[in-house]
Design a protein around this motif. Sequence first.
Motif, PDB file in Angstrom:
ATOM      1  N   ILE A   3       0.878  -1.040   0.472  1.00 54.39           N
ATOM      2  CA  ILE A   3      -0.037  -0.047  -0.694  1.00 54.39           C
ATOM      3  C   ILE A   3       0.899   1.147   0.023  1.00 54.39           C
ATOM      4  CG2 ILE A   3      -1.922   0.834   0.795  1.00 54.39           C
ATOM      5  CD1 ILE A   3      -2.590  -1.385   2.130  1.00 54.39           C
ATOM      6  N   ALA A   4       1.429   1.430   0.971  1.00 57.73           N
ATOM      7  CA  ALA A   4       3.044   2.451   1.275  1.00 57.73           C
ATOM      8  C   ALA A   4       3.407   2.299  -0.467  1.00 57.73           C
ATOM      9  CB  ALA A   4       3.422   2.005   2.207  1.00 57.73           C
ATOM     10  N   LEU A   5       4.040   1.685  -0.923  1.00 62.68           N
ATOM     11  CA  LEU A   5       4.111   1.449  -2.501  1.00 62.68           C
ATOM     12  C   LEU A   5       4.067   2.452  -3.125  1.00 62.68           C
ATOM     13  CD1 LEU A   5       6.448   0.831  -3.736  1.00 62.68           C
ATOM     14  CD2 LEU A   5       5.939  -1.361  -3.967  1.00 62.68           C
ATOM     15  N   ASP A   6       2.414   1.267  -3.321  1.00 68.31           N
ATOM     16  CA  ASP A   6       1.018   1.635  -4.824  1.00 68.31           C
ATOM     17  C   ASP A   6       1.486   3.281  -4.222  1.00 68.31           C
ATOM     18  OD1 ASP A   6      -0.146   1.943  -6.391  1.00 68.31           O
ATOM     19  OD2 ASP A   6      -1.419   2.977  -4.429  1.00 68.31           O
ATOM     20  N   ARG A   7       1.268   3.965  -3.290  1.00 66.86           N
ATOM     21  CA  ARG A   7       1.106   5.713  -2.174  1.00 66.86           C
ATOM     22  C   ARG A   7       2.746   6.336  -3.062  1.00 66.86           C
ATOM     23  NH1 ARG A   7      -2.283   4.894   2.688  1.00 66.86           N
ATOM     24  NH2 ARG A   7      -3.838   4.759   2.283  1.00 66.86           N
ATOM     25  N   ALA A   8       3.476   5.982  -2.948  1.00 64.64           N
ATOM     26  CA  ALA A   8       4.623   7.166  -3.493  1.00 64.64           C
ATOM     27  C   ALA A   8       5.226   6.872  -4.668  1.00 64.64           C
ATOM     28  CB  ALA A   8       5.584   5.579  -2.514  1.00 64.64           C
ATOM     29  N   LEU A   9       4.789   5.507  -5.514  1.00 61.79           N
ATOM     30  CA  LEU A   9       5.156   5.626  -6.916  1.00 61.79           C
ATOM     31  C   LEU A   9       3.608   6.075  -7.982  1.00 61.79           C
ATOM     32  CD1 LEU A   9       6.302   1.948  -6.988  1.00 61.79           C
ATOM     33  CD2 LEU A   9       7.837   4.302  -6.645  1.00 61.79           C
ATOM     34  N   PRO A  10       4.472   7.026  -9.099  1.00 56.55           N
ATOM     35  CA  PRO A  10       3.118   7.699 -10.090  1.00 56.55           C
ATOM     36  C   PRO A  10       2.754   5.870 -10.812  1.00 56.55           C
ATOM     37  CG  PRO A  10       6.024   7.895 -10.827  1.00 56.55           C
ATOM     38  CD  PRO A  10       5.853   7.307  -8.911  1.00 56.55           C
ATOM     39  N   ALA A  11       1.360   6.265 -11.369  1.00 55.48           N
ATOM     40  CA  ALA A  11       1.155   5.458 -11.637  1.00 55.48           C
ATOM     41  C   ALA A  11       1.422   4.444 -12.667  1.00 55.48           C
ATOM     42  CB  ALA A  11      -0.419   6.586 -12.890  1.00 55.48           C
ATOM     43  N   THR A  12       2.399   5.279 -13.863  1.00 58.09           N
ATOM     44  CA  THR A  12       3.117   5.340 -14.741  1.00 58.09           C
ATOM     45  C   THR A  12       5.085   4.933 -14.401  1.00 58.09           C
ATOM     46  OG1 THR A  12       3.359   6.885 -16.505  1.00 58.09           O
ATOM     47  CG2 THR A  12       1.308   5.586 -16.609  1.00 58.09           C
ATOM     48  N   ALA A  13       5.579   4.342 -15.007  1.00 55.79           N
ATOM     49  CA  ALA A  13       7.010   3.876 -14.639  1.00 55.79           C
ATOM     50  C   ALA A  13       7.512   5.563 -15.346  1.00 55.79           C
ATOM     51  CB  ALA A  13       8.027   2.702 -15.251  1.00 55.79           C
ATOM     52  N   PHE A 187       7.630  -3.287  -6.830  1.00 56.29           N
ATOM     53  CA  PHE A 187       7.887  -2.199  -7.440  1.00 56.29           C
ATOM     54  C   PHE A 187       8.728  -2.845  -8.732  1.00 56.29           C
ATOM     55  CE2 PHE A 187      10.761   1.779  -6.042  1.00 56.29           C
ATOM     56  CZ  PHE A 187      11.664   1.828  -7.036  1.00 56.29           C
ATOM     57  N   ALA A 188       8.970  -4.013  -9.327  1.00 57.57           N
ATOM     58  CA  ALA A 188       9.547  -4.403 -10.845  1.00 57.57           C
ATOM     59  C   ALA A 188       8.676  -4.365 -11.445  1.00 57.57           C
ATOM     60  CB  ALA A 188      10.010  -5.878 -10.481  1.00 57.57           C
ATOM     61  N   THR A 189       7.188  -4.590 -11.154  1.00 56.84           N
ATOM     62  CA  THR A 189       6.181  -4.513 -11.783  1.00 56.84           C
ATOM     63  C   THR A 189       5.507  -3.109 -12.156  1.00 56.84           C
ATOM     64  OG1 THR A 189       4.972  -6.471 -11.128  1.00 56.84           O
ATOM     65  CG2 THR A 189       3.335  -5.225 -12.165  1.00 56.84           C
ATOM     66  N   TRP A 190       5.301  -2.549 -11.491  1.00 54.97           N
ATOM     67  CA  TRP A 190       5.584  -1.149 -11.705  1.00 54.97           C
ATOM     68  C   TRP A 190       6.605  -0.391 -12.644  1.00 54.97           C
ATOM     69  CZ3 TRP A 190       9.424   2.931 -10.389  1.00 54.97           C
ATOM     70  CH2 TRP A 190       8.757   4.488  -9.943  1.00 54.97           C
ATOM     71  N   MET A 191       7.600  -0.933 -12.900  1.00 52.99           N
ATOM     72  CA  MET A 191       9.051  -0.426 -13.209  1.00 52.99           C
ATOM     73  C   MET A 191       8.649  -1.022 -14.997  1.00 52.99           C
ATOM     74  SD  MET A 191      12.338   0.107 -11.134  1.00 52.99           S
ATOM     75  CE  MET A 191      12.789   1.394 -12.597  1.00 52.99           C
ATOM     76  N   THR A 192       7.330  -2.336 -14.687  1.00 53.95           N
ATOM     77  CA  THR A 192       7.920  -2.436 -16.393  1.00 53.95           C
ATOM     78  C   THR A 192       6.655  -2.509 -17.019  1.00 53.95           C
ATOM     79  OG1 THR A 192       8.151  -5.004 -15.238  1.00 53.95           O
ATOM     80  CG2 THR A 192       7.259  -5.232 -17.502  1.00 53.95           C
ATOM     81  N   PRO A 193       6.991  -1.547 -18.462  1.00 50.19           N
ATOM     82  CA  PRO A 193       6.240  -1.425 -19.057  1.00 50.19           C
ATOM     83  C   PRO A 193       4.516  -2.176 -19.361  1.00 50.19           C
ATOM     84  CG  PRO A 193       8.369   0.049 -19.926  1.00 50.19           C
ATOM     85  CD  PRO A 193       8.430  -1.527 -19.261  1.00 50.19           C
ATOM     86  N   ALA A 194       3.900  -1.635 -19.602  1.00 51.45           N
ATOM     87  CA  ALA A 194       2.470  -2.045 -19.464  1.00 51.45           C
ATOM     88  C   ALA A 194       2.032  -2.796 -21.549  1.00 51.45           C
ATOM     89  CB  ALA A 194       1.174  -2.144 -19.244  1.00 51.45           C
ATOM     90  N   HIS A 345      -1.307  -8.442 -10.398  1.00 52.42           N
ATOM     91  CA  HIS A 345      -2.708  -7.933 -10.491  1.00 52.42           C
ATOM     92  C   HIS A 345      -2.876  -6.008  -9.679  1.00 52.42           C
ATOM     93  CE1 HIS A 345      -6.657  -8.609 -11.356  1.00 52.42           C
ATOM     94  NE2 HIS A 345      -7.239  -8.686 -10.596  1.00 52.42           N
ATOM     95  N   VAL A 346      -2.715  -6.406  -8.761  1.00 48.38           N
ATOM     96  CA  VAL A 346      -3.202  -5.184  -7.900  1.00 48.38           C
ATOM     97  C   VAL A 346      -2.172  -3.961  -8.270  1.00 48.38           C
ATOM     98  CG1 VAL A 346      -2.794  -3.763  -6.228  1.00 48.38           C
ATOM     99  CG2 VAL A 346      -3.561  -6.361  -5.699  1.00 48.38           C
ATOM    100  N   THR A 347      -0.775  -4.233  -8.515  1.00 44.80           N
ATOM    101  CA  THR A 347       0.026  -3.193  -8.848  1.00 44.80           C
ATOM    102  C   THR A 347      -0.776  -2.769 -10.998  1.00 44.80           C
ATOM    103  OG1 THR A 347       2.032  -3.977  -7.940  1.00 44.80           O
ATOM    104  CG2 THR A 347       2.255  -2.070  -9.660  1.00 44.80           C
ATOM    105  N   ARG A 348      -0.927  -3.565 -11.633  1.00 42.73           N
ATOM    106  CA  ARG A 348      -1.516  -2.793 -12.146  1.00 42.73           C
ATOM    107  C   ARG A 348      -2.791  -2.441 -12.461  1.00 42.73           C
ATOM    108  NH1 ARG A 348       2.831  -3.206 -15.625  1.00 42.73           N
ATOM    109  NH2 ARG A 348       3.912  -4.571 -16.355  1.00 42.73           N
ATOM    110  N   ASN A 349      -3.817  -2.820 -12.224  1.00 41.02           N
ATOM    111  CA  ASN A 349      -5.035  -2.631 -11.811  1.00 41.02           C
ATOM    112  C   ASN A 349      -5.080  -0.904 -11.357  1.00 41.02           C
ATOM    113  OD1 ASN A 349      -6.771  -4.578 -12.451  1.00 41.02           O
ATOM    114  ND2 ASN A 349      -8.004  -4.607 -11.114  1.00 41.02           N
ATOM    115  N   GLU A 350      -3.875  -0.733 -10.320  1.00 42.16           N
ATOM    116  CA  GLU A 350      -3.898   0.678  -9.780  1.00 42.16           C
ATOM    117  C   GLU A 350      -3.331   1.261 -11.054  1.00 42.16           C
ATOM    118  OE1 GLU A 350      -4.691   1.771  -7.016  1.00 42.16           O
ATOM    119  OE2 GLU A 350      -6.404   0.250  -6.314  1.00 42.16           O
ATOM    120  N   GLY A 351      -2.086   0.807 -10.985  1.00 40.26           N
ATOM    121  CA  GLY A 351      -1.658   1.900 -13.082  1.00 40.26           C
ATOM    122  C   GLY A 351      -2.866   1.993 -13.508  1.00 40.26           C
ATOM    123  N   ALA A 352      -4.006   1.467 -14.296  1.00 35.42           N
ATOM    124  CA  ALA A 352      -4.802   1.505 -14.934  1.00 35.42           C
ATOM    125  C   ALA A 352      -5.265   2.825 -14.145  1.00 35.42           C
ATOM    126  CB  ALA A 352      -5.627  -0.052 -15.098  1.00 35.42           C
TER     127      ALA A 352
END
Length: 355
Positions: A3-13, A187-194, A345-352
């Motif tokens: 949760i903390a990671l999701d809030r700290a990172l922007p929606a896209t890499a 973090f790795a999922t967030w840095m991997t472009p969809a 799944h959560v990381t991709r959903n949040e980014g979308a």
Amino acid sequence: MTIALDRALPATAPATSHAGIRRWLWAVAALVFVMVVVGGATRLTGSGLSITEWKPITGALPPLSAETWASEFAKYRASPQYQLLNQGMSLGEFQFIYWWEWGHRQLGRFIGLVYLGGFLVIAALRLLPWRQTLVLFGMGLLLGLQGTIGWIMVASGLQPGMVAVAPVKLTLHLSFAALFFASVVAFATWMTPARRTEPGHGRAMAWLLLALLFGQIALGGLVAGSRAGFVYNTWPLMDGALVPGVETLFVRPAFWENFVDNAALVQFNHRLGAYLLLALALWHMVSLRKIAPGSGGAKRATAILGLTLSQAVLGIVTLLLVVPLWAGLAHQALGFLVLAMGVVHVTRNEGAARG
């Protein structure tokens, strides 16, 4: 942590490609996955208490002579586990369990060095914005805390009258491993472009599934710590009934102790957790396939259901066979694969949703 990671990172890499950082993160995640499997083998072979001291630096060197082996064996013979459970163990038998625990600790040291080295490079070269670098620093602290919890767990098994580590502390050790693993995967999922943009449907259910996955891993830790998998080895009935009687589930004087020290209730709760996860995973998949057929979210939900069903079947097989080593390790490993899929799944959903 996720949760903390999701809030700290922007929606896209970041626009700039950081393929090296992604490879480093996925390598750390793979090492942690291997560590979990090795830890499971250490537990199932009864090796975890073979090294009775915690020496973060000098402990990296194994016994290299007959004298040092004799010294290590003498320390183990003074432990409650040897005196109450393993009286008469030969030096060769001791060496077998010693190498398992020593390997487990060395892999932990190696993971720490790999993570520290990667973090120092990122921080020194300023490869990421300060906020993301700070998140990586916090993840490193979590990794260090995990090592400390590991020793606290081992120390609990060296107390008078103990022949194994305390179930609650083993559960804490496993749960923190899951938290660190999840944070690295996120973090790795967030840095991997969809590959493509997608609608962010089913966010609440995705988070609920992830929370339940963490809870089920914690319940699995209690099962492992109390050796609850070695009793009530039938399914779907347990103690001759779908729901065991109160006299079976609540035998401890203190009500709360039954949830951590009563093998019957611990195993029953783990079964209930599996049923609940399966039901919610099925509901989530059906819902997403109806709302957004063919989307990445629907495909991931389908994969989560498949993995969860496989994990449930493997858990039943492990129980019916009375926890052979191969089945126990496979069950633990697959549990972390399901967790990884839930985090992706959560990381991709949040980014979308935020993109």
